[in-house]
Write an enzyme that holds these catalytic residues in place. Structure first.
Site: not given
Ligand code: NAD
Length: 252
Positions: A35, A102, A118, A129, A193
Site C-alpha cells: 500500500r 511471508i 500469514h 489431498c 498500514s
Molecule cells: P502494507 O503494504 O499495507 O503497509 C506497509 C506500510 O509500511 C505502509 O504504511 C508504508 O508507509 C510502510 N513502509 C514501507 N516501507 C517502509 C520503510 N522502509 N520504513 C518504514 N515504513 C515503511 O503492508 P501490511 O500492513 O504488512 O499488509 C500487507 C499484507 O501483504 C500483509 O498481510 C503481508 O502478508 C503481505 N505482504 C507481504 C510482503 C512480504 O512478505 N515482504 C510483501 C507485500 C505484502
C-alpha cells in the site's frame, strides 16, 4: 530526550515486548509492500485476484498475479531493520516477532522466535489431498512457462502456496500470536498500514504500543509514541540507544 531515546526507554521499562511487523519491514530489502503510495503492489494488482476464491475459480488467472509476489521475495536478504530486530531479541528485549510477512527474512536475520500469521514461503501443498511439498517446487513451476499452473505430483491437482490468501483461515501461528499479545505489555509496530484484519488486532490486544512507519496509520492516535520514517536507520538507532541506556545502568 529524542524519540529514539524515549522508545529505547519504553522498551527497557516493559516486562514483555513483542514486535509486530508488516511489508514495510522488507521494502529496504527490495520487496515492494502492498500500500505505499506510488510503489505498493496493490497499485498494480486488485487484491481479489490473489484470493482463495480466484485460485479455486481460475488458477491460471491467480498464478498470473501470484507470480509477481513470488518473484518479489526470491533471492532477497535481510536489511538493517531485520538485523536490528534480531539484535533486540539477542539482548532479551524483544521476546517474539509476530509478522504478517511471508518472506522469511526475520528468520534469515536470526530472530529466534518468529510467528508468521500469514504463513510463509517454506511450503506449498496439493489442493486435493493437502500433501505438503517444499515451496521450491511451486516456485520452479512458476519460473518456467509464463502461464503454467503448478500441479501436485500426488494427485495432479493444483498446488497452492503455504501463505494465507484473502478468504483463507489464518495460520496456526495466529493463535500463538494472540497468546503472545495477551502476555505482552508492549508492542513495537513496524512497517504496517494496520489495515489487514484480524492480524491488525494484535497490537490493540497488547494495548500499549509504539509505531515506526513512513506513512500515518489508523492507530497512531492510540500509540504511546510514533516515529514517521524509515525502519532501518530508526530501529538501528533504537537498538544502539537500548545498549547505551543499559550500560548506563537502566534496569531491564
Ligand atoms: P502494507 O503494504 O499495507 O503497509 C506497509 C506500510 O509500511 C505502509 O504504511 C508504508 O508507509 C510502510 N513502509 C514501507 N516501507 C517502509 C520503510 N522502509 N520504513 C518504514 N515504513 C515503511 O503492508 P501490511 O500492513 O504488512 O499488509 C500487507 C499484507 O501483504 C500483509 O498481510 C503481508 O502478508 C503481505 N505482504 C507481504 C510482503 C512480504 O512478505 N515482504 C510483501 C507485500 C505484502
Amino acid at each position: 530526550m529524542s524519540a529514539i531515546d524515549d522508545l529505547a526507554g519504553l522498551l527497557l521499562d516493559s516486562n514483555y515486548v513483542i514486535a509486530f511487523t508488516g511489508a514495510g519491514m522488507s521494502t529496504e530489502s527490495g520487496i515492494p509492500d502492498f500500500r505505499s503510495k506510488g510503489e505498493g503492489l496493490w497499485e498494480k494488482v486488485d487484491p481479489e485476484l490473489l484470493s482463495i476464491r480466484t485460485l479455486r475459480a481460475d488458477p491460471k488467472l491467480f498464478y498470473r498475479y501470484y507470480r509477481l509476489l513470488d518473484n518479489s521475495v526470491q533471492g532477497k536478504t535481510p536489511n538493517q531493520g531485520h538485523q536490528a530486530l534480531a539484535e533486540l531479541s539477542r539482548l532479551g528485549v524483544v521476546r517474539a516477532v509476530v509478522t504478517q510477512n511471508i518472506d522469511g527474512l526475520h528468520q534469515a536475520a536470526g530472530s529466534p522466535r518468529v510467528l508468521e500469521v500469514h504463513g510463509g514461503v517454506q511450503h506449498c501443498r496439493c489442493m486435493r489431498c493437502q500433501k505438503e511439498y517444499p515451496y521450491a517446487m511451486l516456485h520452479e513451476a512458476l519460473a518456467g512457462d509464463g502461464e503454467a499452473v503448478p500441479l501436485s505430483p500426488c494427485c495432479g491437482a493444483v498446488l497452492r502456496p503455504g501463505v494465507v490468501l484473502f478468504g483463507d483461515m489464518m495460520s496456526p501461528d495466529f493463535t500463538r500470536a494472540q497468546q503472545e499479545a495477551f502476555r505482552a505489555d508492549f508492542a513495537l509496530v513496524l512497517g504496517t498500514s494496520l489495515s489487514v484484519y484480524p492480524a491488525a488486532e494484535i497490537p490493540l490486544e497488547v494495548g500499549r504500543f509504539a509505531i515506526i512507519n513512513r506513512e500515518p496509520t489508523p492507530f497512531e492516535a492510540q500509540a504511546v509514541l510514533a516515529i514517521r520514517g524509515a525502519i532501518g536507520e530508526n530501529l538501528a538507532a533504537v537498538t544502539a540507544a537500548v545498549r547505551a541506556q543499559r550500560q548506563s545502568g537502566h534496569k531491564l
